[in-house]
Design a protein around this motif. Sequence first.
Motif, PDB file in Angstrom:
ATOM      1  N   ILE A  76       0.843  -1.199   0.000  1.00 26.07           N
ATOM      2  CA  ILE A  76       0.000   0.000   0.000  1.00 26.07           C
ATOM      3  C   ILE A  76       0.880   1.253   0.000  1.00 26.07           C
ATOM      4  N   GLY A  77       1.847   1.260   0.905  1.00 28.73           N
ATOM      5  CA  GLY A  77       2.731   2.417   1.028  1.00 28.73           C
ATOM      6  C   GLY A  77       3.448   2.710  -0.278  1.00 28.73           C
ATOM      7  N   THR A  78       3.980   1.646  -0.898  1.00 28.94           N
ATOM      8  CA  THR A  78       4.753   1.842  -2.126  1.00 28.94           C
ATOM      9  C   THR A  78       3.857   2.373  -3.242  1.00 28.94           C
ATOM     10  N   GLU A  79       2.668   1.820  -3.341  1.00 29.58           N
ATOM     11  CA  GLU A  79       1.759   2.279  -4.394  1.00 29.58           C
ATOM     12  C   GLU A  79       1.365   3.742  -4.158  1.00 29.58           C
ATOM     13  N   LEU A  80       1.149   4.088  -2.884  1.00 34.28           N
ATOM     14  CA  LEU A  80       0.801   5.477  -2.577  1.00 34.28           C
ATOM     15  C   LEU A  80       1.924   6.421  -2.992  1.00 34.28           C
ATOM     16  N   ARG A  81       3.146   5.948  -2.769  1.00 35.27           N
ATOM     17  CA  ARG A  81       4.294   6.792  -3.108  1.00 35.27           C
ATOM     18  C   ARG A  81       4.424   7.003  -4.614  1.00 35.27           C
ATOM     19  N   LEU A  82       3.766   6.154  -5.371  1.00 36.62           N
ATOM     20  CA  LEU A  82       3.869   6.284  -6.825  1.00 36.62           C
ATOM     21  C   LEU A  82       3.007   7.428  -7.347  1.00 36.62           C
ATOM     22  N   LEU A  83       2.076   7.893  -6.533  1.00 38.99           N
ATOM     23  CA  LEU A  83       1.167   8.935  -7.015  1.00 38.99           C
ATOM     24  C   LEU A  83       1.796  10.336  -7.071  1.00 38.99           C
ATOM     25  N   PRO A  84       2.560  10.745  -6.036  1.00 39.61           N
ATOM     26  CA  PRO A  84       3.076  12.124  -6.060  1.00 39.61           C
ATOM     27  C   PRO A  84       3.765  12.546  -7.355  1.00 39.61           C
ATOM     28  N   PRO A  85       4.587  11.701  -8.013  1.00 35.77           N
ATOM     29  CA  PRO A  85       5.235  12.187  -9.243  1.00 35.77           C
ATOM     30  C   PRO A  85       4.231  12.637 -10.302  1.00 35.77           C
ATOM     31  N   ALA A  86       3.032  12.027 -10.275  1.00 36.92           N
ATOM     32  CA  ALA A  86       2.017  12.464 -11.231  1.00 36.92           C
ATOM     33  C   ALA A  86       1.673  13.929 -10.987  1.00 36.92           C
ATOM     34  N   GLY A  87       1.822  14.361  -9.719  1.00 34.82           N
ATOM     35  CA  GLY A  87       1.591  15.770  -9.385  1.00 34.82           C
ATOM     36  C   GLY A  87       2.533  16.680 -10.153  1.00 34.82           C
ATOM     37  N   THR A  88       3.774  16.202 -10.358  1.00 33.99           N
ATOM     38  CA  THR A  88       4.762  16.991 -11.108  1.00 33.99           C
ATOM     39  C   THR A  88       4.214  17.308 -12.501  1.00 33.99           C
ATOM     40  N   LYS A  89       3.664  16.267 -13.099  1.00 37.82           N
ATOM     41  CA  LYS A  89       3.121  16.453 -14.451  1.00 37.82           C
ATOM     42  C   LYS A  89       1.962  17.475 -14.433  1.00 37.82           C
ATOM     43  N   ILE A  90       1.087  17.325 -13.433  1.00 38.28           N
ATOM     44  CA  ILE A  90      -0.072  18.227 -13.373  1.00 38.28           C
ATOM     45  C   ILE A  90       0.401  19.667 -13.244  1.00 38.28           C
ATOM     46  N   VAL A  91       1.376  19.857 -12.339  1.00 42.72           N
ATOM     47  CA  VAL A  91       1.865  21.213 -12.107  1.00 42.72           C
ATOM     48  C   VAL A  91       2.490  21.779 -13.375  1.00 42.72           C
ATOM     49  N   ILE A  92       3.366  21.005 -14.007  1.00 41.30           N
ATOM     50  CA  ILE A  92       4.072  21.549 -15.178  1.00 41.30           C
ATOM     51  C   ILE A  92       3.124  21.750 -16.369  1.00 41.30           C
ATOM     52  N   ASP A  93       2.315  20.719 -16.625  1.00 39.48           N
ATOM     53  CA  ASP A  93       1.494  20.782 -17.831  1.00 39.48           C
ATOM     54  C   ASP A  93       0.245  21.642 -17.688  1.00 39.48           C
ATOM     55  N   TYR A  94      -0.346  21.660 -16.482  1.00 36.73           N
ATOM     56  CA  TYR A  94      -1.645  22.339 -16.372  1.00 36.73           C
ATOM     57  C   TYR A  94      -1.614  23.598 -15.517  1.00 36.73           C
ATOM     58  N   VAL A  95      -0.822  23.573 -14.457  1.00 36.37           N
ATOM     59  CA  VAL A  95      -0.803  24.750 -13.591  1.00 36.37           C
ATOM     60  C   VAL A  95       0.076  25.832 -14.190  1.00 36.37           C
ATOM     61  N   LEU A  96       1.319  25.459 -14.529  1.00 38.59           N
ATOM     62  CA  LEU A  96       2.263  26.467 -14.999  1.00 38.59           C
ATOM     63  C   LEU A  96       1.919  26.935 -16.411  1.00 38.59           C
ATOM     64  N   SER A  97       1.339  26.064 -17.210  1.00 33.37           N
ATOM     65  CA  SER A  97       1.049  26.462 -18.589  1.00 33.37           C
ATOM     66  C   SER A  97      -0.382  26.970 -18.748  1.00 33.37           C
ATOM     67  N   ASP A  98      -1.147  26.880 -17.618  1.00 33.90           N
ATOM     68  CA  ASP A  98      -2.503  27.405 -17.633  1.00 33.90           C
ATOM     69  C   ASP A  98      -3.451  26.684 -18.600  1.00 33.90           C
ATOM     70  N   LYS A  99      -3.090  25.462 -18.964  1.00 39.58           N
ATOM     71  CA  LYS A  99      -4.002  24.664 -19.802  1.00 39.58           C
ATOM     72  C   LYS A  99      -5.117  24.123 -18.910  1.00 39.58           C
ATOM     73  N   PRO A 100      -6.311  23.905 -19.391  1.00 39.35           N
ATOM     74  CA  PRO A 100      -7.360  23.334 -18.531  1.00 39.35           C
ATOM     75  C   PRO A 100      -7.056  21.878 -18.191  1.00 39.35           C
ATOM     76  N   LEU A 101      -7.467  21.508 -17.000  1.00 41.91           N
ATOM     77  CA  LEU A 101      -7.239  20.123 -16.565  1.00 41.91           C
ATOM     78  C   LEU A 101      -8.046  19.181 -17.438  1.00 41.91           C
ATOM     79  N   PRO A 102      -7.469  18.023 -17.800  1.00 39.39           N
ATOM     80  CA  PRO A 102      -8.276  17.060 -18.545  1.00 39.39           C
ATOM     81  C   PRO A 102      -9.441  16.576 -17.660  1.00 39.39           C
ATOM     82  N   ALA A 103     -10.520  16.179 -18.270  1.00 37.48           N
ATOM     83  CA  ALA A 103     -11.728  15.805 -17.522  1.00 37.48           C
ATOM     84  C   ALA A 103     -11.450  14.693 -16.503  1.00 37.48           C
ATOM     85  N   ALA A 104     -10.579  13.736 -16.889  1.00 34.75           N
ATOM     86  CA  ALA A 104     -10.296  12.588 -16.010  1.00 34.75           C
ATOM     87  C   ALA A 104      -9.736  13.045 -14.663  1.00 34.75           C
TER      88      ALA A 104
END
Length: 644
Positions: A76-104
């Motif tokens: 469980i712990g290891t799988e949970l730890r796999l999620l934060p890097p996805a945050g990097t993508k969200i920040v770079i692709d959607y927050v910093l570039s101001d693109k709208p978040l994908p519906a998913a």
Amino acid sequence: MAFRLFSSRQRFAEYKREVQARNGRGVFPAQPAARLHGPATPPPRHRSFFRLFLEFLRLLRPHSRNLALALATLTIGTELRLLPPAGTKIVIDYVLSDKPLPAAIARWVPVAARGAQLLLLVAAAMVTLSLTAAGVQLWGRWHATLVTKRLQTGVRRRLFEHAVRLPLHRVYQLKSGGVASILREDAGGVGELVFSMLYNPWRAVLQLVSSMAVLAWVDARLLAASLVLIPLVYMTHRTWISRIRPIHRDIRSQRQEVDSQATESFGGMRVVRAFHRERSEAGRFTRGNHMMARQELHAWWWARTVEVVWDILVPLATASLLLYGGFRVLSGQLSLGDLMMFLVYLAMLLGPLEVLANSATQFQSSLAGLDRVLDLLAEPREMPDVAGAIALEPSRVAGRITLRHVTFRYPGASEEVAKDVSLDVEPGRMIALVGPSGAGKTTLCNLIARFYDPTSGAMELDGVDLRHIRLDDYRRLLGIVEQEIFLFDGTVADNIGYAVRDATQDDIRRAAAMANAHEFITELEQGYDTVIGERGVRLSGGQRQRVAIARAILADPRILILDEATSNLDTESERLIQQSLQTLMRGRTTFVIAHRLSTVTHADRIVVMDQGRVIETGTHQELLDASGRYRHMVRLQVGEEVSP
Ligand code: ADP
């Protein structure tokens, strides 16, 4: 002694030649040179990794619940730890570039957050996830640690129980320090395998599979590129691992030798001091340690080889992927966030593998420990009971001891030390064994105590072959007082009550009084609570013997063996004790080895031995009348006693 002639450098050079030869053949030599492998142990078996792994799982079976919990929380712990890097993508692709978040993803965001708000939200989510993962994993780690410790204590207990039941000659070969070394080091290593063989690899596999799944989702071609690494890793490991474990086995057996030497030096400290051998003992110890250090350094080189491969591989792989991914970002086929995320996952993928590779030295060393533990456990115990062995009811035992054409040779010795000895001792009789030193008197008592079985012929109790009687039951009938008294580290009362678990203080005092020990014990500062043994008060030879006699009296044996039991007593104590011994011997079949013939004149039968044979038997008077060896011995002793 052989090791004196060799410096550790020479021994190591020889050792390296042996390792090379071994690697050439890919297996252990059938019979390794005893000197290099330290104590005379049976030739090491080479267990495959798979075999060791299965054996390890068997040891783990009683702890499966805790272990399952540990692995589940780790998952469980290891799988949970796999999620934060996805945050990097969200920040770079959607927050910093101001693109709208994908519906998913937008579906998971509670408020219509944008910009700085979304940044905060992602950061908070990342922190929460990491903290939860850390908490869950800590809990699991605790359980894995519990398993480690329980396994260590369990294996140590099993080893100890097994080692105390090994045949005596094997115990002597292992030496006390050697056994201690296996119990401490090797059994300790087995516990560590919980982490190095299960917990950490499981995490690595999880991270590997999960991050590969994410990578495949992001860009299958990138994944294919990173997979090239796997066969490389496998190959470096295979060659290396097959070489390093045998070296670790050797290191461990060298440690056993060093430990047993050290224990021996301290055990014989009086002799070491008396012959001022402190420096040479220290030298012997240091040489052993140097040898071990050289072997460890040798293993170090193998370990570093793999580390260097990793050190080169990891940046190389990262750089290539950065290059390849960078081009794809430039050509617009990949988003910047994807590349960043990819690199984070790549680090997650390589990280645990690297940790595994680096901790593998420790792992191989622990595995070698398991191998040695299994070796010892596989050794046959002393005289296992035959199927249907007879259980004894002490009150029904008469105590007749019969030797039928007993011939005996010590294991590993070439000469027979008891030759065709036949003797029939009626219950409750006292038999004196006399003869020159080395005649085989103690050996005969060893056979009566069933420390050994005869090479041919039979020993019988009440007409039943001892081999058909349960060993524990038979030994319970015995009381032995030897010339060299061993006192355990504990109080006088503990030592007297050693054989009888539920002995009361009164029982102990009564036994001590019968052995004429009560008086001197009460004169000790703390009486029966005085600590004797290694770290306690030193008793005189005669006092030690009286404590031992009290111990035998309390055990209430049916068969009594007194091996020069009164030899350390002055005439006065001996007179005191002879009387108590008479009381003790009444109704018990007794074998007395006596140097001073005057103490056995009243024996029911005197057996004169020489060079393993019985040469005369009879009562004191009969033997005197026969004018044989006994008469000659009596004459000599009388002469000794009379002359100044
Ligand atoms: P005694 O008690 O009459 O002095 P022992 O029974 O102690 O004689 O010894 C008889 C012979 O057996 C001796 O030659 C001795 O060297 C040999 N011996 C004693 N114990 C061992 C052993 N554990 N292994 C091999 N030989 C032994």
